[in-house]
Design an enzyme around this catalytic site. Structure first.
Site, mmCIF file in Angstrom:
data_model
loop_
_atom_site.group_PDB
_atom_site.id
_atom_site.type_symbol
_atom_site.label_atom_id
_atom_site.label_comp_id
_atom_site.label_asym_id
_atom_site.label_seq_id
_atom_site.Cartn_x
_atom_site.Cartn_y
_atom_site.Cartn_z
ATOM 1 N N ASP A 236 -13.624 -6.809 6.948
ATOM 2 C CA ASP A 236 -13.395 -5.415 6.577
ATOM 3 C C ASP A 236 -12.096 -5.300 5.790
ATOM 4 O O ASP A 236 -11.318 -4.363 5.971
ATOM 5 C CB ASP A 236 -13.345 -4.535 7.827
ATOM 6 C CG ASP A 236 -13.377 -3.045 7.496
ATOM 7 O OD1 ASP A 236 -13.854 -2.700 6.408
ATOM 8 O OD2 ASP A 236 -12.920 -2.241 8.330
ATOM 9 N N GLY B 106 -6.645 -12.796 4.960
ATOM 10 C CA GLY B 106 -7.783 -13.210 5.773
ATOM 11 C C GLY B 106 -8.288 -14.596 5.444
ATOM 12 O O GLY B 106 -8.564 -15.416 6.338
ATOM 13 N N ASN C 246 0.798 -1.221 0.000
ATOM 14 C CA ASN C 246 0.000 0.000 0.000
ATOM 15 C C ASN C 246 0.833 1.275 0.000
ATOM 16 O O ASN C 246 1.977 1.286 0.471
ATOM 17 C CB ASN C 246 -0.893 0.047 1.263
ATOM 18 C CG ASN C 246 -1.984 -0.986 1.265
ATOM 19 O OD1 ASN C 246 -2.896 -0.949 0.450
ATOM 20 N ND2 ASN C 246 -1.898 -1.926 2.202
#
Length: 545
Positions: free
Chosen positions: A386, A369, A260
């Site tokens: 999320d 996840g 990111n």
């Protein structure tokens, strides 16, 4: 052709091919990181990057072959490499301004597919020309290195091998070494410097002079080399920056990780994490430790829906921990409940501890996840999903197969809560797909729109009665702020009626559907300014600002 001495044993030609292949891949990966803070790093953006680069390379191959046949002068090739190196070095200094300039021009003229068109235009302007020049390397080197037909296959094969090996190294080094450690800007400068060095070595070692006196002579080559070095050094001074949001001042943190672009803003009221310079708040910490006014508040209804357990006794798993906003709020309002987090980006976890006051006793596993669920057998009372990759949920965490896996890790009365961050209006939008997919796995599904945002929270369970349980536990709350919030959630919740829009591991076009919603959001945001521009022109628009 009079072959310069440095090229006679072909080693320098092979090294040129190696470093050219390495630099092409490094620029491609750097392009994704340069564009990601503005346009995301979705599969669509990657497709645009790869497509435009392949266009540039194909055109370069054609031109390079024809140019070498017409004028077999290696100096022409190394001159193109020198020019490409300076262009690549300039990308960190001017690239972000070009991106925003293109976006500003297109936002008033494009009615749909803005991000796709803007990212494609940015790629064409910034990256096509230098990669076109590098695309001329292979056919040109083949011309210079093949001495006779008997050895042509061996030589061309060796050139291809060096190019491939260089491309492999150029793939791994930026991703795992230079971008995480020194950033995108310096990565561009490193590989530009390598290309410039290759060109300079050629010209210095050959003391290059052209046979045609009408062309530039050795003095001209020296001058061009000197100008290139000066331009490169200026780019190093001006382009040494990881400040993508150059209009922002006083950022607490701005940097990059493997996954990111990361930006932390802090003011008197809150601390905010963003992974995109143009839109989005990924995590927030309220300094008064109150409610955020965002979707995290709505998601706190999940522990109140679990049958047979008090909220403080629930075991919670958060897939997409971010900086721990949800965990921090749950622990504040429900007590020291057991919470585990999964976050794929360990740099975000470090920022969570440093800027967002995530307690050390809340464990965070650095993992994907879905992979985490595949690796553990534990069951949880609440699982919050999320996880987002820039603007959309990762496709592998949007399918029937994934939500089935989540269900298997819930206790019999467990609740799954999913944050859906883009509320679309058209039939078959991304949230409808996600909701229908979840409803095909769980028995009971409720949704609630988050006021003042595009988010929607979805609650799902295998048991009926979670809405009644929310109302029952809400009346037991002593905190008036939380009580009012849960009353707002309960009054806005609706039972979801499923349709037939289903994501599977085989087919989950989340990026394309996400882009459609963003188009709608952008259109709504700029409608006011576009109207002023259409009626009053640029002067009227400038008056607004």
């Amino acid at each position: 052709m009079n072959t310069p001495g440095i090229l006679k044993n072909k080693l320098f030609l092979y090294l040129t091919e190696f470093f050219a292949g390495m630099s092409v891949m490094a620029v491609e990966l750097g392009a994704s990181r340069l564009l990601a803070p503005y346009f995301s790093s979705s599969q669509i953006v990657w497709t645009i990057i790869i497509g435009t680069i392949m266009i540039a390379m194909a055109l370069g191959n054609i031109y390079g072959g024809r140019s070498a046949d017409k004028n077999p002068d290696p100096g022409k090739l190394y001159g193109r490499i020198m020019f490409a190196s300076v262009w690549i070095a300039a990308i960190p200094a001017v690239g972000k301004y070009v991106i925003l300039g293109i976006s500003a021009l297109l936002i008033f003229s494009v009615d749909s597919n803005f991000l796709i068109i803007a990212s494609f235009a940015a790629c064409m302007v910034i990256f096509v020309f230098p990669l076109f020049l590098l695309g001329t390397v292979t056919p040109s080197l083949a011309k210079y290195s093949v001495g006779n037909l008997e050895e042509s296959g061996k030589v061309v094969g060796t050139l291809g091998a060096f190019n491939t090996i260089g491309s492999i190294i150029g793939t791994f080094v930026p991703t795992f070494v230079t971008i995480p450690s020194v950033g995108t800007s310096i990565t561009f400068l490193i590989f530009a410097g390598i290309l410039l060095a290759i060109a300079l070595i050629y010209f210095i070692s050959t003391k290059h002079k052209r046979e045609n006196p009408s062309q530039d002579g050795s003095k001209s080559v020296v001058l061009k080399s000197f100008i290139s070095v000066i331009c490169f050094l200026l780019c190093c001074l001006l382009g040494y920056s990881d400040h993508f949001a150059f209009w922002e001042s006083g950022l607490a943190y701005e940097g990059e990780s493997v996954y990111n672009y990361l930006q932390v803003k802090e003011n008197n009221r809150s601390v905010i994490l963003s992974t995109n310079v143009l839109f989005g708040v990924q995590s927030i910490y309220m300094k008064n430790q109150g409610l955020t006014g965002m979707y995290y508040d709505y998601a706190m209804a999940a522990p109140l829906m679990v049958e047979g357990k008090m909220p403080q006794d629930c075991e919670v798993l958060i897939l997409g921990m971010g900086t721990g906003t949800y965990a921090t709020q749950c622990r504040k309002y429900f007590g020291e409940m057991a919470i585990e987090g999964v976050e794929i980006d360990d740099r975000i976890t470090e920022l969570a501890r440093e800027y967002f006051y995530l307690p050390e006793e809340v464990p965070v596993v650095t993992y994907d996840g879905r992979a985490f669920l595949n690796a553990v057998d534990k069951k949880y009372d609440v699982i919050m999903v999320d996880a987002y990759q820039d603007i959309t949920i990762p496709f592998q965490m949007s399918s029937v197969e994934f939500f089935t896996l989540v269900k298997e890790h819930l206790t019999p009365n467990g609740i799954m809560v999913v944050n859906m961050n883009m509320r679309g209006s058209r039939e078959g939008n991304i949230n409808q797909y996600l909701s229908d997919t979840i409803a095909s796995v769980f028995e009971e599904v409720y949704t609630v729109d988050v006021a003042g945002s595009t988010n929607r929270e979805l609650f799902a369970s295998m048991e009926s009665g979670m809405f009644a349980k929310l109302e029952e536990n809400r009346d037991r709350l002593s905190d008036r702020e939380l009580y009012a919030m849960m009353e707002k959630v309960a009054s806005s919740m609706t039972a979801y009626i499923p349709g037939n829009y289903i994501f599977t591991d085989d087919k989950a076009p989340v990026e394309l559907l996400g882009m459609q919603v963003i188009d709608e959001l952008i259109k709504d945001e700029v409608a006011y300014y576009k109207g002023i521009y259409e009626t009053q022109g640029l002067k009227g628009l400038m008056g607004v600002f």
